[in-house]
Motif scaffolding. Structure first.
Motif, PDB file in Angstrom:
ATOM      1  N   ASP A  54      -0.475   6.573  11.644  1.00  0.00           N
ATOM      2  CA  ASP A  54      -1.742   5.726  11.011  1.00  0.00           C
ATOM      3  C   ASP A  54      -2.493   6.223   9.788  1.00  0.00           C
ATOM      4  OD1 ASP A  54      -2.913   7.337  12.778  1.00  0.00           O
ATOM      5  OD2 ASP A  54      -4.850   6.063  12.588  1.00  0.00           O
ATOM      6  N   TYR A  55      -3.100   5.242   9.200  1.00  0.00           N
ATOM      7  CA  TYR A  55      -4.244   5.511   8.520  1.00  0.00           C
ATOM      8  C   TYR A  55      -5.191   4.646   8.955  1.00  0.00           C
ATOM      9  CZ  TYR A  55      -7.877   5.534   4.859  1.00  0.00           C
ATOM     10  OH  TYR A  55      -9.135   5.573   4.364  1.00  0.00           O
ATOM     11  N   ASN A  56      -6.291   4.942   9.463  1.00  0.00           N
ATOM     12  CA  ASN A  56      -7.499   4.233   9.853  1.00  0.00           C
ATOM     13  C   ASN A  56      -6.850   3.093  10.915  1.00  0.00           C
ATOM     14  OD1 ASN A  56      -9.659   5.145   9.019  1.00  0.00           O
ATOM     15  ND2 ASN A  56      -9.965   3.719   7.230  1.00  0.00           N
ATOM     16  N   GLU A  57      -5.919   3.540  11.746  1.00  0.00           N
ATOM     17  CA  GLU A  57      -5.098   2.706  12.815  1.00  0.00           C
ATOM     18  C   GLU A  57      -4.439   1.592  12.232  1.00  0.00           C
ATOM     19  OE1 GLU A  57      -5.036   3.547  15.987  1.00  0.00           O
ATOM     20  OE2 GLU A  57      -6.384   5.032  15.868  1.00  0.00           O
ATOM     21  N   GLN A  58      -4.090   1.507  10.977  1.00  0.00           N
ATOM     22  CA  GLN A  58      -3.171   0.803  10.472  1.00  0.00           C
ATOM     23  C   GLN A  58      -1.958   1.399  10.009  1.00  0.00           C
ATOM     24  OE1 GLN A  58      -3.980  -2.845  10.149  1.00  0.00           O
ATOM     25  NE2 GLN A  58      -5.477  -2.023  11.391  1.00  0.00           N
ATOM     26  N   TYR A  59      -0.872   0.387   9.957  1.00  0.00           N
ATOM     27  CA  TYR A  59       0.590   0.874   9.232  1.00  0.00           C
ATOM     28  C   TYR A  59       1.395   1.469  10.507  1.00  0.00           C
ATOM     29  CZ  TYR A  59      -2.068   0.778   4.928  1.00  0.00           C
ATOM     30  OH  TYR A  59      -2.944   0.350   4.129  1.00  0.00           O
ATOM     31  N   ARG A  60       0.903   1.530  11.561  1.00  0.00           N
ATOM     32  CA  ARG A  60       1.886   2.020  12.683  1.00  0.00           C
ATOM     33  C   ARG A  60       3.070   1.355  13.106  1.00  0.00           C
ATOM     34  NH1 ARG A  60      -1.295   6.096  15.517  1.00  0.00           N
ATOM     35  NH2 ARG A  60      -3.409   5.556  15.848  1.00  0.00           N
ATOM     36  N   SER A  81      -8.055  13.254  22.151  1.00  0.00           N
ATOM     37  CA  SER A  81      -8.736  13.019  20.937  1.00  0.00           C
ATOM     38  C   SER A  81      -9.374  14.132  20.686  1.00  0.00           C
ATOM     39  CB  SER A  81      -9.798  11.730  21.109  1.00  0.00           C
ATOM     40  OG  SER A  81     -10.582  12.006  22.234  1.00  0.00           O
ATOM     41  N   ASP A 102       0.826  -1.429   0.177  1.00  0.00           N
ATOM     42  CA  ASP A 102       0.049   0.108   0.088  1.00  0.00           C
ATOM     43  C   ASP A 102       0.836   1.217  -0.027  1.00  0.00           C
ATOM     44  OD1 ASP A 102      -2.318  -1.571   0.225  1.00  0.00           O
ATOM     45  OD2 ASP A 102      -2.550  -1.569   2.122  1.00  0.00           O
ATOM     46  N   GLY A 161     -14.537  13.371  15.025  1.00  0.00           N
ATOM     47  CA  GLY A 161     -13.848  12.796  13.690  1.00  0.00           C
ATOM     48  C   GLY A 161     -13.264  13.598  12.879  1.00  0.00           C
ATOM     49  N   VAL A 162     -13.068  13.256  11.603  1.00  0.00           N
ATOM     50  CA  VAL A 162     -11.945  13.763  10.768  1.00  0.00           C
ATOM     51  C   VAL A 162     -12.656  15.293  10.525  1.00  0.00           C
ATOM     52  CG1 VAL A 162     -10.706  12.294   9.568  1.00  0.00           C
ATOM     53  CG2 VAL A 162     -13.086  12.612   9.098  1.00  0.00           C
ATOM     54  N   TYR A 180      -6.692   5.412   0.361  1.00  0.00           N
ATOM     55  CA  TYR A 180      -7.661   6.124   1.186  1.00  0.00           C
ATOM     56  C   TYR A 180      -8.549   6.868   0.543  1.00  0.00           C
ATOM     57  CZ  TYR A 180      -4.150   9.970  -0.188  1.00  0.00           C
ATOM     58  OH  TYR A 180      -3.264  10.525  -0.926  1.00  0.00           O
TER      59      TYR A 180
END
Ligand code: PRP
Length: 180
Positions: A159-165, A67, A4, A71-72, A178
Motif C-alpha cells: 500500500d501507500y496510505n492504505e491504497q493500491y493493495r 504495527s 498513479d 508512524g513513519v 507521495y
C-alpha cells in the motif's frame, strides 16, 4: 488507481510464475513437516493466498499483525496487535512476508517467533529491497521472489496510505502521488 502508476515493475504473470517456482521448492522442503505458515499482516494477504495454494503439503495457516510505534518516523519499535494463535513450539514455521525492506518487521517477527521454540523457522519474502536495509540487520531471507531496486512499490498487497493493495500487479508509484 492505474493512473498513479509510473511503471509496472512485476506483471501478474511474472508474479504467478515465480510463485509456482517457489511452490515447487517449498513443497519439497515441507513434505511431511506439516508447517505452520505465518503471514505478517496486512501487506502479505494477496501473496499469502496465492503462495499457500502452491505449497502442496498439509499445513496450518496462521497470522501475525504488527504495527510500529510513532508512524513513519518511528525508531522501528514494533508492537504485536495480533499474535499467532497456534502453539508453534516444536513445529516447523515458515514466515511469509510481502517485502523485506528496512528489516524492522522481519527482525521483530523472527525474534518473537523464535522465543516460542519452533523446530525450525524460515522466511519467504516475495520482494527483497536490500538497498533499504538498516545498518546492523543481517537476517537473510531463505526464499526470495524478486530482488528489487529502491523504488516506491505498490499493489499485490502493498500500500501507500492504505491504497493500491488491490492492484493485481506490482507497480512503481509516481513520485507526485507521495510528494504532494
Ligand atoms: C510493510 C510490509 C512489511 C514491512 C516491511 O508493512 O508489509 O511487513 O512493511 O518493511 P520493513 O522491512 O521496513 O519492516 P507495514 O508496516 O507498512 O504494514 P502493512 O503490512 O499493513 O502494509
Amino acid at each position: 488507481m492505474e493512473r498513479d502508476i509510473e511503471k509496472i515493475l512485476l506483471t501478474q504473470e511474472q508474479i504467478q510464475n515465480r510463485i509456482r517456482e517457489l511452490g515447487e521448492i517449498l513443497t519439497a522442503e515441507y513434505a511431511d513437516k506439516n508447517p505452520v505458515i505465518v503471514g505478517v499482516l496486512k501487506g502479505v494477504v494477496v501473496f499469502y493466498a496465492d503462495m499457500v495454494r502452491q505449497i502442496q503439503v498439509p499445513c496450518q495457516m496462521d497470522f501475525m499483525w504488527l504495527s510500529s510505534y510513532g508512524g513513519v518516523n518511528s525508531t522501528g519499535k514494533m508492537v504485536v496487535r495480533q499474535d499467532v494463535t497456534a502453539d508453534i513450539a516444536g513445529r516447523h514455521v515458515l514466515i511469509l512476508e510481502d517485502i523485506y525492506d528496512t528489516g524492522n518487521s522481519l527482525t521483530y517477527t523472527v525474534a518473537h517467533l523464535k522465543a516460542k521454540n519452533p523446530a525450525s523457522l524460515k522466511i519467504c519474502t516475495l520482494l527483497d529491497k536490500p538497498e533499504r536495509r538498516k545498518p546492523g540487520v543481517t537476517l537473510k531471507a531463505d526464499y526470495v521472489g524478486f530482488t528489487i531496486p529502491n523504488a516506491f512499490v505498490v499493489g499485490y498487497g502493498l500500500d501507500y496510505n492504505e491504497q493500491y493493495r488491490n492492484l493485481p500487479f506490482i507497480g512503481i508509484l509516481k513520485p507526485e502521488v507521495y510528494e504532494k
